[in-house]
Design a protein around this motif. Sequence first.
Motif, short mmCIF file in Angstrom:
data_model
loop_
_atom_site.label_atom_id
_atom_site.label_comp_id
_atom_site.label_asym_id
_atom_site.label_seq_id
_atom_site.Cartn_x
_atom_site.Cartn_y
_atom_site.Cartn_z
N PRO A 92 -22.15 5.06 28.12
CA PRO A 92 -22.17 6.34 27.41
C PRO A 92 -23.04 7.39 28.08
N VAL A 95 -15.30 3.25 23.21
CA VAL A 95 -15.36 4.47 24.03
C VAL A 95 -15.31 4.04 25.49
N LEU A 115 -19.35 0.80 23.63
CA LEU A 115 -19.52 1.97 24.48
C LEU A 115 -19.64 1.53 25.93
N VAL A 154 -18.23 9.63 21.48
CA VAL A 154 -18.85 8.73 20.51
C VAL A 154 -18.47 9.16 19.09
N ILE A 189 -27.81 6.70 19.26
CA ILE A 189 -27.27 5.34 19.15
C ILE A 189 -28.17 4.48 18.26
#
Length: 233
Positions: free
Chosen positions: A160, A82, A157, A144, A176
Amino acid sequence: MFMEGLNLTGGYGGADILKGCSLGVEKGEIAVIVGPNGAGKSTAMKAMLGMLDIREGSVMLDGEDITKLSPQDRIAKGVAFVPQTANVFTGMSVEENLEMGAFLRTDDFSGTMNEIYDLFPILREKRNQMARELSGGQRQQVAVGRALMTQPSVLMLDEPTAGVSPIVMDELFDRILEIREKDVAVLMVEQNARQALNIADRGYVLVTGENRFTDTGEALLANPEVRASFLGG
Ligand SMILES: Nc1ncnc2c1ncn2[C@@H]1O[C@H](COP(=O)(O)OP(=O)(O)OP(=O)(O)O)[C@@H](O)[C@H]1O
Ligand SMILES: [Mg+2]
């Protein structure tokens, strides 16, 4: 380690940005990369994904040398990413964004989509809404969620929680942690260093493309030098 970058050295054609940087993550673990702006955190992630030409060093995945593989081939092997910015298709609905995440899949992915809606219930509610109409935190959930559509074994990530409120950050970190429980290896870059190291099994402090400190999240939080220089005391 399950996924590992070793001695990563390289940049964007000019001077090296990464200078022998090493990092990695195990399955069922959260590894966090922190460091000042411009330290090379995003660049290190790009190197792991194969979006950076590294001059030296290697990337290993589950014991296999994947240094020469394209990003597409790494994604096919279970690595998801991401990016820090532009990580959703704003002109598409929430559900279409998730479907885009499944573009490599030829099997029925409705079960995975359901799991993602269970993880982020607000997305189920807003499944037909355009991503551009969502709040920043909700967009991050879409990003996500889209990455999870490939059922990755490694989830990378890049910041994030950028731009979201402290409450939304805490919620995202809780999600997460849930992803970690599913035995995924989570590697993330975070500007909210203190909070991120708090949930990290492993932490890396990067400075000018080099490892400055590497330890458990707990040990880094307790290290006076790390606190003074990188955690605001
Ligand atoms: N596409 C690019 N082309 C050339 N140089 C780049 C490119 N992307 C980043 N850089 C340079 O590489 C260095 C590291 O950038 P990088 O984005 O990896 O830092 P970062 O640690 O992620 O910073 P931030 O906390 O601001 O996100 C910076 O000096 C930056 O100017
Ligand atoms: Mg960055």
